[in-house]
Design a protein around this motif. Structure first.
Motif, PDB file in Angstrom:
ATOM      1  N   UNK A  51       0.817  -1.208   0.000  1.00 33.92           N
ATOM      2  CA  UNK A  51       0.000   0.000   0.000  1.00 33.92           C
ATOM      3  C   UNK A  51       0.853   1.262   0.000  1.00 33.92           C
ATOM      4  N   UNK A  52       0.216   2.350  -0.372  1.00 36.44           N
ATOM      5  CA  UNK A  52       0.855   3.663  -0.315  1.00 36.44           C
ATOM      6  C   UNK A  52      -0.200   4.678   0.116  1.00 36.44           C
ATOM      7  N   UNK A  53       0.272   5.769   0.707  1.00 38.79           N
ATOM      8  CA  UNK A  53      -0.628   6.834   1.150  1.00 38.79           C
ATOM      9  C   UNK A  53      -0.159   8.150   0.546  1.00 38.79           C
ATOM     10  N   UNK A  54      -1.104   8.895  -0.020  1.00 37.31           N
ATOM     11  CA  UNK A  54      -0.844  10.201  -0.620  1.00 37.31           C
ATOM     12  C   UNK A  54      -1.696  11.220   0.114  1.00 37.31           C
ATOM     13  N   UNK A  55      -1.059  12.286   0.619  1.00 31.99           N
ATOM     14  CA  UNK A  55      -1.781  13.352   1.310  1.00 31.99           C
ATOM     15  C   UNK A  55      -1.620  14.628   0.490  1.00 31.99           C
ATOM     16  N   UNK A  56      -2.742  15.156   0.011  1.00 34.10           N
ATOM     17  CA  UNK A  56      -2.744  16.365  -0.824  1.00 34.10           C
ATOM     18  C   UNK A  56      -1.710  16.294  -1.939  1.00 34.10           C
ATOM     19  N   UNK A  57      -1.664  15.148  -2.629  1.00 29.56           N
ATOM     20  CA  UNK A  57      -0.795  14.986  -3.780  1.00 29.56           C
ATOM     21  C   UNK A  57       0.631  14.574  -3.477  1.00 29.56           C
ATOM     22  N   UNK A  58       0.999  14.482  -2.201  1.00 25.72           N
ATOM     23  CA  UNK A  58       2.360  14.123  -1.808  1.00 25.72           C
ATOM     24  C   UNK A  58       2.392  12.688  -1.262  1.00 25.72           C
ATOM     25  N   UNK A  59       3.215  11.851  -1.888  1.00 21.15           N
ATOM     26  CA  UNK A  59       3.353  10.464  -1.436  1.00 21.15           C
ATOM     27  C   UNK A  59       4.068  10.462  -0.087  1.00 21.15           C
ATOM     28  N   UNK A  60       3.425   9.862   0.919  1.00 20.71           N
ATOM     29  CA  UNK A  60       3.977   9.858   2.275  1.00 20.71           C
ATOM     30  C   UNK A  60       4.626   8.540   2.651  1.00 20.71           C
ATOM     31  N   UNK A  61       4.107   7.433   2.143  1.00 24.10           N
ATOM     32  CA  UNK A  61       4.642   6.123   2.505  1.00 24.10           C
ATOM     33  C   UNK A  61       4.335   5.142   1.376  1.00 24.10           C
ATOM     34  N   UNK A  62       5.276   4.216   1.154  1.00 25.40           N
ATOM     35  CA  UNK A  62       5.113   3.217   0.095  1.00 25.40           C
ATOM     36  C   UNK A  62       5.566   1.858   0.613  1.00 25.40           C
ATOM     37  N   UNK A  63       4.768   0.835   0.346  1.00 27.34           N
ATOM     38  CA  UNK A  63       5.192  -0.530   0.590  1.00 27.34           C
ATOM     39  C   UNK A  63       4.987  -1.076   1.986  1.00 27.34           C
ATOM     40  N   UNK A  64       4.350  -0.289   2.860  1.00 29.88           N
ATOM     41  CA  UNK A  64       4.047  -0.812   4.194  1.00 29.88           C
ATOM     42  C   UNK A  64       2.854  -0.072   4.785  1.00 29.88           C
ATOM     43  N   UNK A  65       2.273  -0.688   5.798  1.00 27.04           N
ATOM     44  CA  UNK A  65       1.132  -0.095   6.492  1.00 27.04           C
ATOM     45  C   UNK A  65       1.666   0.927   7.496  1.00 27.04           C
TER      46      UNK A  65
END
Length: 77
Positions: A51-65
């Motif tokens: 998984x990945x999380x994007x906040x207001x267009x900015x990738x914050x984390x990739x590949x883990x919860x």
């Protein structure tokens, strides 16, 4: 604020969405939480592992919860 959860719907992706929702509720912020499952949309962010999380267009984390505390840091700033 817009928070996107990038992932195919796997268990880790669903857990990530749950933690993001929990953090948003704790912080009391107004956020739109969107699940992005289309691989073309995910790759457009340069993300190849979910998984990945994007906040207001900015990738914050990739590949883990992320931990709830991590999400809180992202949305409070």
């Amino acid at each position: 604020m817009k928070i996107e959860i990038l992932g195919s719907g796997c268990a880790k992706c669903n857990k990530t969405k749950k933690f993001v929702e929990e953090a948003v509720a704790q912080a009391g912020v107004d956020a739109e939480i969107v699940k992005v499952e289309n691989m073309d949309d995910i790759i457009a962010y340069g993300v190849l592992i979910t998984p990945a999380v994007v906040v207001d267009g900015e990738v914050k984390i990739v590949g883990r919860v992320p931990k709830v505390d991590e999400v809180l840091e992202w949305i409070k700033n």
